[in-house]
Design an enzyme around this catalytic site. Sequence first.
Site, PDB file in Angstrom:
ATOM      1  N   CYS A  94       0.863  -1.178   0.000  1.00 23.53           N
ATOM      2  CA  CYS A  94       0.000   0.000   0.000  1.00 23.53           C
ATOM      3  C   CYS A  94       0.897   1.225   0.000  1.00 23.53           C
ATOM      4  CB  CYS A  94      -0.888  -0.018   1.239  1.00 23.53           C
ATOM      5  SG  CYS A  94       0.045   0.075   2.758  1.00 23.53           S
ATOM      6  N   HIS A  99       5.275  -5.163   8.883  1.00 24.19           N
ATOM      7  CA  HIS A  99       5.131  -6.538   9.354  1.00 24.19           C
ATOM      8  C   HIS A  99       5.488  -7.542   8.266  1.00 24.19           C
ATOM      9  CE1 HIS A  99       2.540  -5.588  13.104  1.00 24.19           C
ATOM     10  NE2 HIS A  99       3.739  -6.000  13.477  1.00 24.19           N
ATOM     11  N   HIS A 150       3.442   1.759  11.611  1.00 21.64           N
ATOM     12  CA  HIS A 150       2.309   1.640  12.541  1.00 21.64           C
ATOM     13  C   HIS A 150       2.251   2.765  13.559  1.00 21.64           C
ATOM     14  CE1 HIS A 150       4.195  -2.291  11.490  1.00 21.64           C
ATOM     15  NE2 HIS A 150       2.985  -2.523  11.014  1.00 21.64           N
ATOM     16  N   HIS A 172      -1.782  -4.643  19.136  1.00 21.74           N
ATOM     17  CA  HIS A 172      -1.131  -4.263  17.879  1.00 21.74           C
ATOM     18  C   HIS A 172      -0.478  -2.890  18.029  1.00 21.74           C
ATOM     19  CE1 HIS A 172      -0.620  -3.154  13.666  1.00 21.74           C
ATOM     20  NE2 HIS A 172      -0.780  -4.427  13.364  1.00 21.74           N
ATOM     21  N   GLU A 222      -0.030  -0.389  16.099  1.00 22.87           N
ATOM     22  CA  GLU A 222      -0.810   0.751  15.597  1.00 22.87           C
ATOM     23  C   GLU A 222      -1.817   1.215  16.651  1.00 22.87           C
ATOM     24  OE1 GLU A 222      -2.951   0.287  11.805  1.00 22.87           O
ATOM     25  OE2 GLU A 222      -4.517   1.565  12.627  1.00 22.87           O
ATOM     26  N   THR A 247      -6.657   0.711  11.005  1.00 25.13           N
ATOM     27  CA  THR A 247      -6.738   0.940   9.543  1.00 25.13           C
ATOM     28  C   THR A 247      -6.951  -0.331   8.728  1.00 25.13           C
ATOM     29  OG1 THR A 247      -4.323   0.825   9.427  1.00 25.13           O
ATOM     30  CG2 THR A 247      -5.303   3.023   9.547  1.00 25.13           C
ATOM     31  N   SER A 264      -1.744  -7.632  10.570  1.00 30.52           N
ATOM     32  CA  SER A 264      -3.195  -7.586  10.776  1.00 30.52           C
ATOM     33  C   SER A 264      -3.952  -7.653   9.449  1.00 30.52           C
ATOM     34  CB  SER A 264      -3.572  -6.296  11.511  1.00 30.52           C
ATOM     35  OG  SER A 264      -4.950  -6.071  11.433  1.00 30.52           O
ATOM     36  N   ASN A 265      -3.523  -6.853   8.466  1.00 32.09           N
ATOM     37  CA  ASN A 265      -4.277  -6.809   7.210  1.00 32.09           C
ATOM     38  C   ASN A 265      -4.161  -8.122   6.452  1.00 32.09           C
ATOM     39  OD1 ASN A 265      -2.646  -6.378   4.490  1.00 32.09           O
ATOM     40  ND2 ASN A 265      -1.468  -5.431   6.137  1.00 32.09           N
TER      41      ASN A 265
END
Lengths: 274, 274
Positions: free
Chosen positions: B12, B36, B70, B120, B122, B158, B215-216
Site C-alpha cells: 500500500c 510486518h 504503525h 497491535h 498501531e 486501519t 493484521s491486514n
Amino acid sequence: MKVKLAKNYGFCFGVRRAIKLAESKPNGITLGPLIHNAKEIERLKENFNVVVNENIQEIPKDSEVIIRTHGIPKQDLELLKQKTKNITDATCPFVTKPQEICEKMSAEGYQIIIFGDEKHPEVKGVMSYCKNTPLVIEDLMALKNSKIQEKVALISQTTKNIESFLQIVDFLVRNCAECRVFNTICNATFDNQESARNLAKEVDIMIIVGGKNSSNTKQLYNISKEYCKDCYLIEDYLELRKSWFDGKKLCGVSAGASTPNWIIDKVVQDIEKL
Amino acid sequence: MKVKLAKNYGFCFGVRRAIKLAESKPNGITLGPLIHNAKEIERLKENFNVVVNENIQEIPKDSEVIIRTHGIPKQDLELLKQKTKNITDATCPFVTKPQEICEKMSAEGYQIIIFGDEKHPEVKGVMSYCKNTPLVIEDLMALKNSKIQEKVALISQTTKNIESFLQIVDFLVRNCAECRVFNTICNATFDNQESARNLAKEVDIMIIVGGKNSSNTKQLYNISKEYCKDCYLIEDYLELRKSWFDGKKLCGVSAGASTPNWIIDKVVQDIEKL
C-alpha cells in the site's frame, strides 16, 4: 374474536404533553393540526374550543397560539412572534432536538442529511434550521442518487424505522470520512415499532389504529404488514369490516402515537364482539 | 496450475513510502519492525544496514531513528526526542489520522471506541493520544459487554474488516444519542479485501502471502476463507505444499499490504510450475 394489544402502543410523551397544553389554553388556535389525529382535534374543538388554522396571515393579532407537536419552520415562528406574544410551544422536545442539531452542525460545515419525508411538517420545521440546504432522503435509493460530501451529519425524522435508518448509516460510513450520526428516532416510536413487530408475528390479523396522515402510524402498518399479511390501518371503529376476520382466531391491535385511548378502546370492544 | 492474482493486492501507499524513507537512511535504526514482513526487514538490513531495535533505552544518543509505519505511542516519541533529533517519521498518514482524531475527540469529551487489537502497535500508538481511557474492542461481543456513554466517537484500526466495523456502528447507533463515526479503514485495505473476496469466490484454492503478525494479511485470509475453504496463509514460497493443489484447477493469489512484490512473484512462479 380474541384481541391482543401490543406491549407498547398509542400516545407518546410528546402528544400527551401537547394535548395537556392545548387543554390549558381554551379558545386557542393551533397553527396546523396539533397532532395527526382528526378525531382528537375534533374533541379539542368541541370541549375546549381549540381550533386549527393553517395560515399565519389569518391569525388575529394577539391571539392565543399553540405550536403543533411537529414544530413549525423558524421563519414562521418569527412571523408569529410579530403577531402575538401569547405563544404556547407544544413542539415535542424530541423534535426540538433535531432542529438544534441541524442548526449547530450546519454552522460547523457538515452536510446535513435528514432521513424523512420532506413534505411532513416535522421535517419542514427541522429543515428550516439548517444554514445550508439539507439533503432530505426518503430511502437508501434516494441517497445513492445524491451527492455526498466528506463530512456529514445524519438525523432522522423522529418517527422513522430504525432498520431503514441503519441502512443509510451503513452506506454513509462506507462513503464518507466522517459520519456524525444522531439517533433522533424517539423511544416511543422505537418501542411501539418493536412491540408491533413482535405482535404481528404471532397473530392472524393486525389492526393499526391511527391517522392516515400520521408518519408513525404508517410505519407501524408497514412493519406489521411484513410479518402478518392481513393487516389494516383504520382511523376508528367505523372502518372495521366483518369479512376481514373470517377464519381468524387472534387479532393484534396497535396504535400510532397520536391515537387517543378512547378511540382504541372502542375498536377493541368492537372486534371482541365479532 | 493456473494462477489468478487479485485485482488489488500487496504494497500500500504507506508501506511503499516507509520503505523509500528507510532506504534513504542507511545505518538507521527502526523502533520495532518498520513493517510486518520479516523478509523485507531482512532485505533492508542486508542492503542498507537499517536495523531494528525494540527498546528506546538501548538506542544510542543522536542515532538516526526511523518510526515504523504503525506509529508509536506519544510517550515513546517524547522519550525518543530527548535522545536524538534525527528522527524520520515513517508513520503511515492513514495512521496519523486516527491518532489526531483520538486526541481531538477525547478533548471534546467523547468516549473513544477503537475497533482493533489492543496488542497491535498501531492501536497502542493511537490509544496513547486519548486524553481519557479509550474502549478497545476486537468484536461486537466485546462491545456488548462494555459500558457505553451517550456520546461516542468510533474509529477503526486501519486494517480492519469493514463489515465487522459496520456491525459495531449498527449497535452504537441503536444505543447512543450521538455516534461520531470516522471510517479510518484505509482504502488500500478496503480494496485488497474487496478484491480477495471476489477472487475467492471463483477459484478452487486461495494463497495469501504475507507476514503472520500482519493484521491486514490475517484479514485477507479470514475473508477469503469464507468463500474458498482451501485457503492458506504463507510468508514465502518455501511454505507451499504440493498436496494442497491436488485436483485443483485455478489458484487465486493475494498478498498483504506489507508483502513486497519480489516475494509474491516467486510464489506465483512456483505455483505455476506445479
